[in-house]
Design an enzyme around this catalytic site. Structure first.
Site, PDB file in Angstrom:
ATOM      1  N   HIS A 239     -21.742  -7.136   6.409  1.00 10.81           N
ATOM      2  CA  HIS A 239     -20.727  -6.978   7.446  1.00 10.81           C
ATOM      3  C   HIS A 239     -21.033  -5.781   8.353  1.00 10.81           C
ATOM      4  O   HIS A 239     -20.711  -5.803   9.550  1.00 10.81           O
ATOM      5  CB  HIS A 239     -19.345  -6.860   6.811  1.00 10.81           C
ATOM      6  CG  HIS A 239     -18.882  -8.131   6.172  1.00 10.81           C
ATOM      7  ND1 HIS A 239     -19.209  -8.486   4.876  1.00 10.81           N
ATOM      8  CD2 HIS A 239     -18.138  -9.158   6.662  1.00 10.81           C
ATOM      9  CE1 HIS A 239     -18.682  -9.672   4.600  1.00 10.81           C
ATOM     10  NE2 HIS A 239     -18.030 -10.104   5.657  1.00 10.81           N
ATOM     11  N   GLU A 344     -13.188  -4.975  -0.878  1.00 12.22           N
ATOM     12  CA  GLU A 344     -13.079  -6.396  -0.519  1.00 12.22           C
ATOM     13  C   GLU A 344     -11.756  -7.021  -0.947  1.00 12.22           C
ATOM     14  O   GLU A 344     -11.163  -7.723  -0.109  1.00 12.22           O
ATOM     15  CB  GLU A 344     -14.278  -7.167  -1.081  1.00 12.22           C
ATOM     16  CG  GLU A 344     -14.277  -8.604  -0.585  1.00 12.22           C
ATOM     17  CD  GLU A 344     -15.472  -9.395  -1.083  1.00 12.22           C
ATOM     18  OE1 GLU A 344     -15.698 -10.479  -0.550  1.00 12.22           O
ATOM     19  OE2 GLU A 344     -16.152  -8.946  -2.005  1.00 12.22           O
ATOM     20  N   HIS A 399     -13.720  -5.065  10.975  1.00 15.59           N
ATOM     21  CA  HIS A 399     -14.887  -4.631  10.205  1.00 15.59           C
ATOM     22  C   HIS A 399     -15.455  -3.312  10.711  1.00 15.59           C
ATOM     23  O   HIS A 399     -16.125  -2.606   9.955  1.00 15.59           O
ATOM     24  CB  HIS A 399     -15.926  -5.750  10.145  1.00 15.59           C
ATOM     25  CG  HIS A 399     -15.586  -6.759   9.092  1.00 15.59           C
ATOM     26  ND1 HIS A 399     -15.809  -6.534   7.761  1.00 15.59           N
ATOM     27  CD2 HIS A 399     -14.965  -7.962   9.174  1.00 15.59           C
ATOM     28  CE1 HIS A 399     -15.375  -7.562   7.052  1.00 15.59           C
ATOM     29  NE2 HIS A 399     -14.847  -8.442   7.882  1.00 15.59           N
TER      30      HIS A 399
END
Length: 662
Positions: A239, A344, A399
């Site tokens: 990411h 996460e 992100h």
């Protein structure tokens, strides 16, 4: 003795040839299970049709490695009418829907033979929600030892409505109804009035969408099976690289880097997906300057702030608190892996009750901002599907926010010393880089699998075409002098040289925007060496996926003729090869081109110089094995670089290159 060897070799050849149709049969079976997923199994697929109608799973628990525990659990849910109905949207972020999909994943992963796998899949295909079934089948094929040579069809041709504008889908249905073949132009969302439209080609690229969803299939947050090596670090790295690449595209289009998301500030840019569910209506639209609202049944904004605060406290303290009260030190190379698991959060998190699931909850909260109180019963937003998330510019803002937390941890670690970077055996004398240039081209993909059908209506060709970025093939030659023979590790990076105002950036300012082009292992011999590498060999990228119609044709031909499949069993996880380079500009956008050579001992596997292990390990690791590079992902740009002199070691070479867009 020679005769014995001849017999053994002959037996092996016979066994290999005999196995070829089995691989082809597996491919054909998976193709047929996914064919017209919202329609009943085609009557000409006789073995699957028969299994769907007459297979009794309870009578075949002997074909399950767990004695049928998972199978009986799913059957009980089915008998109790607790499963999600067919012809309804599915989201992996919906807890109950995910639970149902994972029940089928569990069943398929416990099958001890492909015959059992096939029959159970056919049986539940006709009885479960289509979205749950597709996800479960893709996850099971990805992780089952029975299907390691099956090539999964591109999801944008299995469920094209998730990857295509509703305008195109409507035209496709009209073409099917009138039996008129069509090939329709897919336009990106937005308009020239929206600056974000300039980079829509990246976020809405079906290759990027496909890479993102397959990365999460290879490294699912719910995974509790065999340990996946460095899964948390890979979550950060994949990411982080998506965000760095997005910023490079923005720079190529005269935009500033994407701003991170803040919970107490409005979401500046809205998003209108122009995308429709197969069943369930249109994807919700978010207006500009939307203030964050709590989402009923998901999370309150203050709860997300608390989770963020706890994670930042852990970074400041240098350890996380485990569920049993013990501490895990994170001020080391392994700390990023631990942080990735809790941010996460994956099933590997050691204290999910305390650190929560910041990333997953944030996706749900962003996706539900159009209807946070569920007043209008809207379906999930694009952020609540891995297939569609990157279409929304807010994905990259989210992100960038996550990336800032990871950077805070990395910046706490001591900078690399000259001793950490030096590999005294090799001195790079020169690097030649061929022209780096990009262009746009049209790409076609098939829509017909997403259209309802009956067997008395003829199929017609229904496709769309979309403009996509590509680059001319390029190569680089590394000239290096070695004192003695050795295996070496080679890492290639590019980094924007200027900011959006054309100000030259210090290495410590732009290092976090560094993009990995390649990592590979080779040998050097005493004296002068020339190491040539092509862009097509990159270990971070994959070529275009084999289309679903082509997979169907190839598998049917191979089964009919007892032949080998013509395509290689490549992984679906990997950055698109054609997007290896950012777009650049007409005048040429300047990047630093950095080459680092270190000892081959950085490799985890002994054969890396002769075996690329699937060649997509840069962002996706090696499936079922340890990540090939012992060094931290992003080395040596992952830590602060306060003094440029530290980097001026003979085994490092940096030069300026230009990426020109034609």
């Amino acid at each position: 003795a020679k005769m014995q060897w001849v017999v053994v070799v002959a037996a092996l050849l016979v066994a290999t040839v005999a196995a070829l149709p089995d691989v082809a049969h597996q491919q054909q079976t998976i193709n047929r299970l996914l064919y017209k997923i919202t329609s009943p199994i085609k009557s000409t697929f006789t073995d699957l049709k028969e299994a769907a109608q007459s297979w009794n799973p309870k009578e075949h628990t002997d074909q399950c490695s767990d004695g049928g525990v998972a199978l009986n659990r799913l059957l009980q849910e089915l008998e109790d009418h607790r499963l999600l109905e067919q012809h309804h949207w599915f989201s992996l972020f919906n807890d109950r829907q995910r639970e149902e999909a994972l029940l089928l994943v569990d069943v398929l992963l416990h099958c001890t033979s492909f015959e059992g796998f096939k029959n159970n899949a056919a049986y539940f295909r006709e009885r479960m929600n289509e979205g749950e079934f597709v996800y479960a089948l893709y996850a099971a094929v990805t992780h089952s030892h029975l299907t390691q040579h099956v090539v999964l069809p591109p999801l944008y041709e299995i469920t094209p409505h998730l990857f295509t504008n509703s305008e195109v889908i409507n035209k496709a249905y009209a073409a099917k109804m009138t039996q008129t073949p069509g090939n329709f132009k897919l336009e990106f969302t937005g308009s020239p009035k929206n600056p974000e439209q300039r980079v829509a080609y990246f976020g809405e690229d079906v290759g990027i969408n496909s890479h993102h969803v397959h990365w999460h299939l290879d490294f699912p947050f719910w995974w509790t099976g065999d340990k996946i090596d460095r899964k948390g670090e890979l979550f950060f790295w994949a990411h982080h690289q998506l965000t760095a690449r997005y910023d490079a595209e923005r720079l190529s289009n005269h935009l500033s880097p994407v701003d991170e998301l803040y919970w107490d500030r409005p979401i500046k840019d809205g998003f209108a997906p122009h995308t429709v569910y197969k069943y369930g209506g249109e994807f919700p639209t978010r207006p500009d300057n939307k203030e964050f609202d709590d989402v009923e049944g998901v999370a309150r904004i203050r709860d997300l702030k608390v989770l963020e605060s706890r994670i930042r406290d852990a970074i400041a303290l240098g350890y996380i608190i485990n569920a049993d009260g013990s501490h895990t030190d994170i001020n080391n190379d392994h700390g990023i892996d631990v942080l990735g698991d809790i941010i996460e959060s994956s099933a590997y998190s050691t204290n999910v009750a305390y650190y929560g699931a910041l990333h997953n909850q944030a996706h749900r909260v962003l996706g539900a901002q159009a209807d946070p109180k569920h007043k209008f019963n809207l379906p999930p937003g694009v952020m609540e599907h891995f297939e569609t998330a990157t279409r929304d510019p807010a994905f990259f803002r989210l992100h960038k926010y996550m990336d800032g937390i990871f950077k805070e941890h990395k910046d706490k670690l001591p900078p690399y010393t000259e001793a950490d970077l030096l590999y005294s055996n090799v001195r790079i004398t020169d690097v030649e880089v061929s022209e780096l240039s990009t262009y746009f081209e049209d790409f076609e993909f098939d829509l017909s699998n997403g259209l309802d059908t009956t067997e008395n209506i003829n199929e017609v060709s229904v496709k769309n075409h979309v403009s996509r970025l590509n680059h001319k093939p390029f190569y680089f030659n590394i000239h290096a002098h070695a004192d003695h023979d050795d295996k070496i590790t080679v890492r290639i990076y590019i980094t924007p040289k200027h900011d959006e105002n054309n100000v030259v950036l210090h290495i410590d300012q732009n290092r976090w925007g560094t993009i990995l082009l390649d990592t590979f292992w080779t040998e050097v011999h005493a004296g002068d060496n020339e190491i040539k590498r092509k862009s097509s060999e990159s270990s971070v990228a994959i070529p275009d996926r084999v289309s679903f119609p082509q997979l169907i044709h190839d598998a049917d031909e191979a089964v009919a003729n007892g032949a080998e499949l013509p395509h290689k069993d490549t992984r679906a996880c990997g950055h698109p090869q054609r997007l290896l380079l950012p777009k650049g500009t007409h005048q040429g956008l300047e990047f630093w081109f950095d080459v680092f050579i270190t000892s081959g001992d950085d490799g985890v596997h002994d054969d890396l110089d002769v075996n690329d292990h699937g060649s997509t390990h840069g962002y996706c690791g090696i499936h079922g094995e340890k990540y090939p590079d012992k060094r931290p992902m992003g080395f040596p740009f992952d830590r602060r670089i306060p003094v440029l002199k530290t980097f001026l070691v003979p085994n490092h070479h940096g030069q300026t290159v230009k990426i020109i867009h034609h």
